[in-house]
Write a protein that holds these residues in place. Structure first.
Motif, mmCIF file in Angstrom:
data_model
loop_
_atom_site.group_PDB
_atom_site.id
_atom_site.type_symbol
_atom_site.label_atom_id
_atom_site.label_comp_id
_atom_site.label_asym_id
_atom_site.label_seq_id
_atom_site.Cartn_x
_atom_site.Cartn_y
_atom_site.Cartn_z
ATOM 1 N N SER A 8 30.887 25.028 -0.039
ATOM 2 C CA SER A 8 29.667 25.185 -0.449
ATOM 3 C C SER A 8 28.328 24.901 0.574
ATOM 4 O O SER A 8 28.394 23.701 1.085
ATOM 5 N N ASP A 9 27.206 25.663 0.433
ATOM 6 C CA ASP A 9 26.294 25.282 1.326
ATOM 7 C C ASP A 9 25.088 24.744 0.397
ATOM 8 O O ASP A 9 23.987 24.701 0.471
ATOM 9 N N GLN A 12 27.829 19.720 -4.076
ATOM 10 C CA GLN A 12 29.156 19.878 -3.197
ATOM 11 C C GLN A 12 30.498 19.039 -3.772
ATOM 12 O O GLN A 12 30.342 18.129 -4.541
ATOM 13 N N GLY A 15 30.951 22.240 4.561
ATOM 14 C CA GLY A 15 30.636 22.435 3.302
ATOM 15 C C GLY A 15 31.190 21.618 1.927
ATOM 16 O O GLY A 15 31.159 22.114 0.976
#
Length: 209
Positions: A141-142, A148, A171
């Motif tokens: 994930s960003d 995260q 990420g």
């Protein structure tokens, strides 16, 4: 820009997933396996121009080496292969598959400590062993770091810095557990194995352990 040449000992699912994510981040990859480099041709084609197949010596010449083989296979490798090399140990010890390693089974040593002892002069970090590799892409994930998924790491201070950068690039957020002996806290026989959660959830899991 943080870019590396990363070698993988092992060309299976773990190596392929991590290699694809590292390539996406801009790194170059060399894969090897014990079944012959011809078997890797479809994998290399799928990974693209930043990937190539090589022998063990070529893999060992890269900036960083990732161990992505069954645990017992580590000890079939020459003890001088990774001398003075930065190593990420992504292996897990399963007694039913790997046989008896008494010091590991009895928790006298972390599994990665035994790996570090085998490879004379190597600098080892344990990482990428807890989350099922098939889930890595979907969990990446960003989002902000507090949201995260956290990946626990332990081991050599210098190599941890490299591992942390890689983890962030693909990420996730790193969770530093300490030196290599502390990696015993997130081996395959602990509640941390197969657990995925943010940094706070992971911290709570360690407290509960």
């Amino acid at each position: 820009m943080f870019l590396m040449k990363i070698g993988f000992i092992g060309g299976g699912h773990v190596a392929q997933i991590l290699a694809a994510m590292f390539i996406k981040a801009g790194h170059s990859i060399v894969l090897t396996n014990k079944h012959g480099l011809d078997r890797l041709e479809p994998v290399i084609k799928r990974l693209g121009s930043k990937a190539e197949a090589g022998n063990l010596a070529e893999v060992a010449r890269q900036d960083l080496v990732v161990l992505a083989v069954p645990y017992k296979a580590v000890f079939e490798l020459d003890e001088d292969l990774l001398k003075n090399k930065a190593v990420i140990d992504a292996t897990n010890y399963f007694p039913h598959r790997d046989g008896e390693f008494e010091e590991v089974s009895n928790h006298k040593l972390a599994s990665s400590q035994l790996v570090a002892q085998h490879f004379i002069g190597s600098k080892v970090v344990k990482a990428f062993n807890t989350i099922p590799v098939a889930n890595l892409k979907s969990l990446s994930s960003d989002a902000s770091e507090d949201k995260q998924i956290a990946i626990p790491i332990a081991g050599d201070v210098e190599v941890k810095d490299t591992a942390e950068k890689l983890i962030k690039q693909i990420g996730f957020v790193p969770y530093d557990v300490g030196d290599l002996k502390e990696s015993i806290k997130f081996q395959s026989d602990t509640p941390l194995f197969l657990f995925s959660g943010d940094r706070k959830s992971l911290a709570n899991k360690f407290v509960q352990k």
